[in-house]
Motif scaffolding. Structure first.
Motif, PDB file in Angstrom:
ATOM      1  N   GLN A 229       0.823  -1.211   0.000  1.00 35.60           N
ATOM      2  CA  GLN A 229       0.000   0.000   0.000  1.00 35.60           C
ATOM      3  C   GLN A 229       0.859   1.264   0.000  1.00 35.60           C
ATOM      4  O   GLN A 229       0.495   2.270  -0.617  1.00 35.60           O
ATOM      5  CB  GLN A 229      -0.929   0.001   1.217  1.00 35.60           C
ATOM      6  N   LEU A 230       2.005   1.203   0.671  1.00 37.06           N
ATOM      7  CA  LEU A 230       2.910   2.353   0.675  1.00 37.06           C
ATOM      8  C   LEU A 230       3.454   2.610  -0.729  1.00 37.06           C
ATOM      9  O   LEU A 230       3.514   3.765  -1.184  1.00 37.06           O
ATOM     10  CB  LEU A 230       4.062   2.112   1.651  1.00 37.06           C
ATOM     11  N   VAL A 231       3.832   1.550  -1.426  1.00 37.12           N
ATOM     12  CA  VAL A 231       4.336   1.688  -2.801  1.00 37.12           C
ATOM     13  C   VAL A 231       3.264   2.286  -3.695  1.00 37.12           C
ATOM     14  O   VAL A 231       3.524   3.203  -4.488  1.00 37.12           O
ATOM     15  CB  VAL A 231       4.809   0.330  -3.345  1.00 37.12           C
TER      16      VAL A 231
ATOM     17  N   LYS B 297       3.230   5.939  -5.683  1.00 38.37           N
ATOM     18  CA  LYS B 297       2.956   6.059  -7.122  1.00 38.37           C
ATOM     19  C   LYS B 297       1.843   7.063  -7.366  1.00 38.37           C
ATOM     20  O   LYS B 297       1.908   7.865  -8.301  1.00 38.37           O
ATOM     21  CB  LYS B 297       2.576   4.696  -7.693  1.00 38.37           C
ATOM     22  N   GLN B 298       0.814   7.034  -6.537  1.00 34.53           N
ATOM     23  CA  GLN B 298      -0.283   7.990  -6.655  1.00 34.53           C
ATOM     24  C   GLN B 298       0.207   9.408  -6.399  1.00 34.53           C
ATOM     25  O   GLN B 298      -0.175  10.354  -7.092  1.00 34.53           O
ATOM     26  CB  GLN B 298      -1.400   7.648  -5.668  1.00 34.53           C
TER      27      GLN B 298
ATOM     28  N   LYS C  13      -3.345   2.065 -10.971  1.00 36.33           N
ATOM     29  CA  LYS C  13      -3.720   1.275 -12.142  1.00 36.33           C
ATOM     30  C   LYS C  13      -3.466   2.138 -13.367  1.00 36.33           C
ATOM     31  O   LYS C  13      -4.063   3.192 -13.538  1.00 36.33           O
ATOM     32  CB  LYS C  13      -5.187   0.865 -12.077  1.00 36.33           C
ATOM     33  N   ASN C  14      -2.580   1.685 -14.218  1.00 30.86           N
ATOM     34  CA  ASN C  14      -2.210   2.475 -15.390  1.00 30.86           C
ATOM     35  C   ASN C  14      -3.158   2.181 -16.549  1.00 30.86           C
ATOM     36  O   ASN C  14      -3.005   1.209 -17.271  1.00 30.86           O
ATOM     37  CB  ASN C  14      -0.770   2.157 -15.788  1.00 30.86           C
TER      38      ASN C  14
ATOM     39  N   SER D 103      -1.979  20.592  -5.827  1.00 26.13           N
ATOM     40  CA  SER D 103      -2.647  20.517  -4.529  1.00 26.13           C
ATOM     41  C   SER D 103      -1.818  19.687  -3.558  1.00 26.13           C
ATOM     42  O   SER D 103      -1.140  18.736  -3.962  1.00 26.13           O
ATOM     43  CB  SER D 103      -4.034  19.892  -4.693  1.00 26.13           C
ATOM     44  N   PRO D 104      -1.878  20.007  -2.254  1.00 26.98           N
ATOM     45  CA  PRO D 104      -1.141  19.223  -1.260  1.00 26.98           C
ATOM     46  C   PRO D 104      -1.651  17.789  -1.139  1.00 26.98           C
ATOM     47  O   PRO D 104      -0.933  16.913  -0.656  1.00 26.98           O
ATOM     48  CB  PRO D 104      -1.385  19.994   0.041  1.00 26.98           C
ATOM     49  N   ALA D 105      -2.887  17.521  -1.566  1.00 29.63           N
ATOM     50  CA  ALA D 105      -3.472  16.185  -1.449  1.00 29.63           C
ATOM     51  C   ALA D 105      -3.865  15.642  -2.819  1.00 29.63           C
ATOM     52  O   ALA D 105      -4.294  16.396  -3.693  1.00 29.63           O
ATOM     53  CB  ALA D 105      -4.703  16.224  -0.537  1.00 29.63           C
ATOM     54  N   ILE D 106      -3.717  14.345  -2.994  1.00 27.79           N
ATOM     55  CA  ILE D 106      -4.062  13.707  -4.258  1.00 27.79           C
ATOM     56  C   ILE D 106      -5.527  13.909  -4.584  1.00 27.79           C
ATOM     57  O   ILE D 106      -5.906  14.203  -5.729  1.00 27.79           O
ATOM     58  CB  ILE D 106      -3.768  12.193  -4.185  1.00 27.79           C
TER      59      ILE D 106
END
Length: 389
Positions: free
Chosen positions: A229-231, A235-236, A243-244, A314-317
């Motif tokens: 989940q960290l990886v 990536k996000q 998911k690409n 933005s600071p958040a995804i």
């Protein structure tokens, strides 16, 4: 023998280190997240002004929308927004997103749609369903009308229609009630839902021999590990995504989407045809049950309303804006042009034509002012229908 023992010791050491690493990641991730939110500002100043919230309030909105809230399984439709009824800005019950309703309901107005209908990144009081309720109160002050917001993240015409039928069978919706399906942004044809892959794996596991159940569930186990989940989160964060969807090259006027857990190219024509089929299903059901049903084609970011003129990270995804506006426009304009030709659809995308303030708070979700404009447009569209009944 010594070689086997060395290999075993290496494997055992790796396993122990891997287990300890996951425990450490889980512990410090939660600690870091809690510390981070003490001073974290997930929304830009521009968006906070649109929301009319200060930094502390905006932080609370973000936590209630994205951190504390969880999705839940629901029969037939796969998933629903997680229930929470004691929050400051984002409250959800079996009746959907919170609306300031009357205790007695002479007539009901139901909204079905995706996250834009639910009202992601706005408060309970800033959704277009709530603004629509305000208009009913102002114009029909002697009537006891109730509004229900059943917008859910990722919902499109297939899931909305099934949820509508479920509510109808549960006798929540009565003869003479009004139902609004707000479609467009999430339309993707007959594709997987956000939980389809997991549900498929669990169902398969239930039919395996006891000694083989690990086969379909092992991938879920790996995905659930803190390290994995960290990886994915990293990536996000780098905007590469978990998911690409670009891993397959789709022709023009089509898009990649998961179907039976595999990425496939779905044409805009097929997407419009799916919407058309579900409009027919809705119309047939509503006519039989004497319900006032409307399928409305919603405004789409970069095509309608006023979008951000300049990109600001933005600071958040979850609160970010589109970086390549032109690319997104080219991606959605063809689909929109086909959907607006679907028979039985009411195009309300022009509701944002006269907006002078920003119509969006992120990539696709509406600002409070845009939600007001949408609510007003819908109200004017069906006002006479209310008077006639």
């Amino acid at each position: 023998m010594k070689l086997f023992k060395s290999i075993f010791n290496i494997f055992l050491s790796f396993l122990i280190i891997f287990i300890i690493t996951n425990f450490i990641i889980a512990f410090f991730w939660e600690y870091r997240t809690n510390k981070k939110f003490e001073k974290f500002n997930p929304y830009t100043k521009t968006v906070m002004n649109l929301l009319e919230l200060d930094e502390s309030q905006a932080r609370q909105l973000y936590i209630e929308t994205w951190i504390d809230r969880k999705y839940e399984y629901e029969q037939f439709v796969e998933w629903s927004e997680g229930k929470q009824t004691d929050k400051k800005f984002v409250n959800i019950s079996k009746d959907g997103r919170k609306i300031s309703n009357n205790k007695v309901c002479q007539k009901n107005f139901y909204f079905y749609g995706g996250s834009t209908t639910f009202g992601y990144n706005v408060t309970d009081y800033q959704t277009f369903a709530q603004y629509f309720k305000d208009l009913l109160d102002q114009n029909f002050s002697k009537k006891e009308f109730c509004v229900f917001n059943h917008g859910r993240a990722g919902f499109a015409s297939p899931w909305e229609t099934i949820l509508f039928q479920k509510h109808l069978n549960e006798k929540r919706i009565n003869e003479g009630d009004f139902v609004f399906f707000i479609d467009g942004v999430n339309e993707r044809g007959l594709t997987d839902g956000i939980n389809s892959e997991s549900l498929k794996l669990y169902q398969n596991a239930a039919t395996y021999k006891y000694w083989n159940m690990y086969k379909p569930t092992f991938s879920i186990f790996l995905q659930s590990l803190p390290f994995t989940q960290l990886v994915l989160r990293l990536k996000q964060k780098n905007r590469t995504g978990s998911k690409n969807l670009d891993s397959i090259n789709c022709p023009a006027n089509s898009r990649a989407a998961p179907v039976d857990s595999e990425l496939k190219c779905i044409s805009d024509n097929d997407i419009a045809k799916t919407l058309e089929n579900f409009v027919k299903i809705r119309t047939s059901i509503c006519n039989d049950f004497s319900i006032n049903c409307f399928t409305m084609l919603q405004p789409i970011s970069t095509v309608h309303g006023k979008y951000f003129e300049n990109y600001e990270k933005s600071p958040a995804i979850e609160t970010g804006m589109l970086k390549d506006v032109n690319k997104h426009y080219q991606k959605v304009i063809g689909k929109y042009n086909l959907m607006k030709k679907v028979k039985g659809v009411i195009d309300i995308s022009t509701s944002l034509d006269n907006e002078t303030t920003l119509s969006y708070v992120d990539r696709s979700h509406y600002s409070p002012e845009a939600n007001k404009a949408i609510a007003n447009y819908i109200f004017l569209e069906i006002k006479d229908n209310i008077n006639e009944r």
